[in-house]
Design a protein around this motif. Structure first.
Motif, PDB file in Angstrom:
ATOM      1  N   THR A 281      39.687  40.701  43.097  1.00 21.65           N
ATOM      2  CA  THR A 281      38.634  41.445  42.375  1.00 21.65           C
ATOM      3  C   THR A 281      37.496  41.639  43.373  1.00 21.65           C
ATOM      4  OG1 THR A 281      37.740  39.362  41.587  1.00 21.65           O
ATOM      5  CG2 THR A 281      39.163  40.556  40.077  1.00 21.65           C
ATOM      6  N   PHE A 282      36.843  42.773  43.287  1.00 28.38           N
ATOM      7  CA  PHE A 282      35.752  43.049  44.224  1.00 28.38           C
ATOM      8  C   PHE A 282      34.479  42.321  43.799  1.00 28.38           C
ATOM      9  CE2 PHE A 282      32.033  45.448  45.611  1.00 28.38           C
ATOM     10  CZ  PHE A 282      32.250  45.431  46.974  1.00 28.38           C
ATOM     11  N   THR A 283      33.806  41.744  44.788  1.00 35.88           N
ATOM     12  CA  THR A 283      32.455  41.242  44.547  1.00 35.88           C
ATOM     13  C   THR A 283      31.620  41.547  45.787  1.00 35.88           C
ATOM     14  OG1 THR A 283      31.074  39.283  44.314  1.00 35.88           O
ATOM     15  CG2 THR A 283      33.285  38.903  45.171  1.00 35.88           C
ATOM     16  N   PRO A 284      30.387  42.052  45.626  1.00 35.32           N
ATOM     17  CA  PRO A 284      29.574  42.390  46.799  1.00 35.32           C
ATOM     18  C   PRO A 284      29.142  41.143  47.569  1.00 35.32           C
ATOM     19  CG  PRO A 284      28.515  43.137  44.735  1.00 35.32           C
ATOM     20  CD  PRO A 284      29.743  42.384  44.355  1.00 35.32           C
ATOM     21  N   SER A 285      29.229  39.967  46.957  1.00 36.56           N
ATOM     22  CA  SER A 285      28.714  38.754  47.606  1.00 36.56           C
ATOM     23  C   SER A 285      29.718  38.085  48.543  1.00 36.56           C
ATOM     24  CB  SER A 285      28.263  37.761  46.540  1.00 36.56           C
ATOM     25  OG  SER A 285      29.368  37.437  45.728  1.00 36.56           O
ATOM     26  N   GLU A 286      30.953  38.617  48.609  1.00 32.86           N
ATOM     27  CA  GLU A 286      31.972  37.967  49.435  1.00 32.86           C
ATOM     28  C   GLU A 286      32.926  39.017  49.994  1.00 32.86           C
ATOM     29  OE1 GLU A 286      33.877  34.705  47.225  1.00 32.86           O
ATOM     30  OE2 GLU A 286      35.646  35.061  48.469  1.00 32.86           O
ATOM     31  N   ASP A 287      33.282  38.865  51.278  1.00 31.13           N
ATOM     32  CA  ASP A 287      34.215  39.808  51.894  1.00 31.13           C
ATOM     33  C   ASP A 287      35.650  39.400  51.554  1.00 31.13           C
ATOM     34  OD1 ASP A 287      35.716  41.485  53.410  1.00 31.13           O
ATOM     35  OD2 ASP A 287      34.901  40.835  55.353  1.00 31.13           O
ATOM     36  N   ARG A 288      36.297  40.187  50.721  1.00 25.95           N
ATOM     37  CA  ARG A 288      37.678  39.871  50.328  1.00 25.95           C
ATOM     38  C   ARG A 288      38.688  40.834  50.947  1.00 25.95           C
ATOM     39  NH1 ARG A 288      36.419  38.088  44.030  1.00 25.95           N
ATOM     40  NH2 ARG A 288      35.421  36.130  44.615  1.00 25.95           N
ATOM     41  N   SER A 289      38.259  41.497  52.031  1.00 24.10           N
ATOM     42  CA  SER A 289      39.136  42.507  52.632  1.00 24.10           C
ATOM     43  C   SER A 289      40.427  41.895  53.182  1.00 24.10           C
ATOM     44  CB  SER A 289      38.397  43.281  53.723  1.00 24.10           C
ATOM     45  OG  SER A 289      37.882  42.401  54.684  1.00 24.10           O
ATOM     46  N   GLU A 290      40.338  40.635  53.681  1.00 24.16           N
ATOM     47  CA  GLU A 290      41.550  39.986  54.205  1.00 24.16           C
ATOM     48  C   GLU A 290      42.586  39.773  53.095  1.00 24.16           C
ATOM     49  OE1 GLU A 290      43.358  39.184  56.780  1.00 24.16           O
ATOM     50  OE2 GLU A 290      41.909  40.538  57.702  1.00 24.16           O
ATOM     51  N   LEU A 291      42.090  39.442  51.917  1.00 22.83           N
ATOM     52  CA  LEU A 291      43.000  39.230  50.786  1.00 22.83           C
ATOM     53  C   LEU A 291      43.644  40.551  50.369  1.00 22.83           C
ATOM     54  CD1 LEU A 291      40.911  36.713  48.675  1.00 22.83           C
ATOM     55  CD2 LEU A 291      43.158  36.273  49.696  1.00 22.83           C
ATOM     56  N   LEU A 292      42.853  41.627  50.407  1.00 23.70           N
ATOM     57  CA  LEU A 292      43.420  42.934  50.050  1.00 23.70           C
ATOM     58  C   LEU A 292      44.447  43.358  51.102  1.00 23.70           C
ATOM     59  CD1 LEU A 292      43.521  45.253  48.077  1.00 23.70           C
ATOM     60  CD2 LEU A 292      41.590  46.305  49.271  1.00 23.70           C
ATOM     61  N   ALA A 293      44.126  43.164  52.379  1.00 28.78           N
ATOM     62  CA  ALA A 293      45.084  43.501  53.448  1.00 28.78           C
ATOM     63  C   ALA A 293      46.375  42.699  53.276  1.00 28.78           C
ATOM     64  CB  ALA A 293      44.456  43.223  54.813  1.00 28.78           C
ATOM     65  N   ALA A 294      46.235  41.440  52.871  1.00 29.65           N
ATOM     66  CA  ALA A 294      47.414  40.575  52.693  1.00 29.65           C
ATOM     67  C   ALA A 294      48.374  41.133  51.644  1.00 29.65           C
ATOM     68  CB  ALA A 294      46.981  39.161  52.311  1.00 29.65           C
ATOM     69  N   CYS A 295      47.853  41.791  50.616  1.00 28.63           N
ATOM     70  CA  CYS A 295      48.731  42.371  49.578  1.00 28.63           C
ATOM     71  C   CYS A 295      49.733  43.338  50.194  1.00 28.63           C
ATOM     72  CB  CYS A 295      47.904  43.144  48.553  1.00 28.63           C
ATOM     73  SG  CYS A 295      46.890  42.097  47.513  1.00 28.63           S
ATOM     74  N   PHE A 296      49.270  44.179  51.105  1.00 27.25           N
ATOM     75  CA  PHE A 296      50.143  45.189  51.719  1.00 27.25           C
ATOM     76  C   PHE A 296      51.083  44.534  52.724  1.00 27.25           C
ATOM     77  CE2 PHE A 296      46.451  47.131  49.931  1.00 27.25           C
ATOM     78  CZ  PHE A 296      47.015  48.153  49.193  1.00 27.25           C
ATOM     79  N   ARG A 297      50.537  43.627  53.523  1.00 31.64           N
ATOM     80  CA  ARG A 297      51.362  42.930  54.518  1.00 31.64           C
ATOM     81  C   ARG A 297      52.464  42.115  53.828  1.00 31.64           C
ATOM     82  NH1 ARG A 297      47.362  40.268  56.780  1.00 31.64           N
ATOM     83  NH2 ARG A 297      47.731  38.330  55.662  1.00 31.64           N
ATOM     84  N   GLU A 298      52.095  41.328  52.837  1.00 37.85           N
ATOM     85  CA  GLU A 298      53.073  40.465  52.160  1.00 37.85           C
ATOM     86  C   GLU A 298      54.100  41.290  51.387  1.00 37.85           C
ATOM     87  OE1 GLU A 298      53.320  37.215  52.830  1.00 37.85           O
ATOM     88  OE2 GLU A 298      51.661  37.603  54.205  1.00 37.85           O
ATOM     89  N   SER A 299      53.657  42.409  50.801  1.00 42.44           N
ATOM     90  CA  SER A 299      54.603  43.278  50.085  1.00 42.44           C
ATOM     91  C   SER A 299      55.630  43.858  51.057  1.00 42.44           C
ATOM     92  CB  SER A 299      53.867  44.418  49.382  1.00 42.44           C
ATOM     93  OG  SER A 299      53.041  43.911  48.358  1.00 42.44           O
ATOM     94  N   LEU A 300      55.187  44.249  52.244  1.00 48.27           N
ATOM     95  CA  LEU A 300      56.125  44.797  53.235  1.00 48.27           C
ATOM     96  C   LEU A 300      57.070  43.713  53.736  1.00 48.27           C
ATOM     97  CD1 LEU A 300      53.763  47.246  55.148  1.00 48.27           C
ATOM     98  CD2 LEU A 300      55.683  47.853  53.663  1.00 48.27           C
ATOM     99  N   LYS A 301      56.584  42.482  53.836  1.00 47.26           N
ATOM    100  CA  LYS A 301      57.472  41.378  54.238  1.00 47.26           C
ATOM    101  C   LYS A 301      58.554  41.166  53.173  1.00 47.26           C
ATOM    102  CE  LYS A 301      54.310  38.509  56.939  1.00 47.26           C
ATOM    103  NZ  LYS A 301      53.528  37.273  56.818  1.00 47.26           N
ATOM    104  N   VAL A 302      58.152  41.212  51.914  1.00 45.23           N
ATOM    105  CA  VAL A 302      59.135  41.075  50.834  1.00 45.23           C
ATOM    106  C   VAL A 302      60.126  42.243  50.893  1.00 45.23           C
ATOM    107  CG1 VAL A 302      59.463  41.088  48.323  1.00 45.23           C
ATOM    108  CG2 VAL A 302      57.646  39.701  49.329  1.00 45.23           C
ATOM    109  N   ALA A 303      59.608  43.445  51.134  1.00 41.88           N
ATOM    110  CA  ALA A 303      60.481  44.629  51.249  1.00 41.88           C
ATOM    111  C   ALA A 303      61.526  44.405  52.344  1.00 41.88           C
ATOM    112  CB  ALA A 303      59.642  45.875  51.537  1.00 41.88           C
ATOM    113  N   ASP A 304      61.122  43.796  53.442  1.00 40.73           N
ATOM    114  CA  ASP A 304      62.062  43.506  54.529  1.00 40.73           C
ATOM    115  C   ASP A 304      63.162  42.562  54.077  1.00 40.73           C
ATOM    116  OD1 ASP A 304      61.129  45.110  56.571  1.00 40.73           O
ATOM    117  OD2 ASP A 304      59.710  43.620  57.308  1.00 40.73           O
TER     118      ASP A 304
END
Ligand code: ADP
Length: 171
Positions: free
Chosen positions: A85-108
């Motif tokens: 979930t987005f919050t301006p008080s914390e950088d969660r971009s790494e967690l969002l990037a992980a969604c795509f990376r981990e999904s592609l790993k599962v796809a593999d």
């Protein structure tokens, strides 16, 4: 890897795997999640319940991904991932990037070569669209994978434009 942004409904995509913007419970929700379960039928929820009672008793963590059957969808698999979930008080971009990376790993692990993603976290999780699009496309580009085609499937004009711009920036 080819990356494209298209307008459409993720449940209609003829790809090997579609990614679900799930929540930690894996037991359904609104938005993409609701549409996938509605169109795919009860088999998907049954598989999710099974995962909850075996591998993920506390739910699927943010940034993680796991596959189930796609039930009646044209795709073969649904890969469920949980965006931050987005919050301006914390950088969660790494967690969002992980969604795509981990999904592609599962796809593999599935042997999927075409994967369709929705705009994870940009609905009820309120991630700013332009930022989410850049993170999504960058993460897909930077992940070593055998997936050959990544398709971002956007429901509305604003999302489509943000992802189209992000794809162009990454080329
Ligand atoms: P999150 O909870 O991760 O924010 P949502 O499902 O609420 O995920 O929304 C993510 C994005 O997916 C939003 O832009 C929403 O409009 C879009 N969306 C909703 N239904 C569909 C669908 N059937 N196909 C593709 N995108 C969809």
């Amino acid at each position: 890897m080819r990356i494209a942004a298209v307008r459409g409904d993720i449940t209609e995509q003829e790809v090997d795997a579609v990614v679900n913007a799930a929540n930690s419970s894996l037991l359904g929700g609104g938005g993409v999640d609701g549409a996938i379960h509605r169109r795919g039928g009860p088999e998907i929820l049954e598989a999710c319940r099974e995962l909850r009672s075996t591998r993920y008793p506390d739910g699927l963590g943010v940034g993680q991904a796991v596959a189930t059957t796609a039930g009646k969808l044209p795709a073969r698999w649904v890969i469920h991932t949980v965006g931050p979930t987005f919050t301006p008080s914390e950088d969660r971009s790494e967690l969002l990037a992980a969604c795509f990376r981990e999904s592609l790993k599962v796809a593999d692990t599935l042997g999927a070569s075409t994967v369709a993603f929705p705009a994870v976290s940009t609905g009820v999780y309120r991630y700013p669209l332009a930022e989410a699009a850049e993170i999504a496309v960058r993460s897909a580009r930077d992940t070593p994978t055998n997936v050959e085609n990544v398709r971002f499937v956007l429901f509305d004009t604003e999302s489509y434009e943000a992802f189209t711009a992000a794809v162009q920036h990454s080329e």
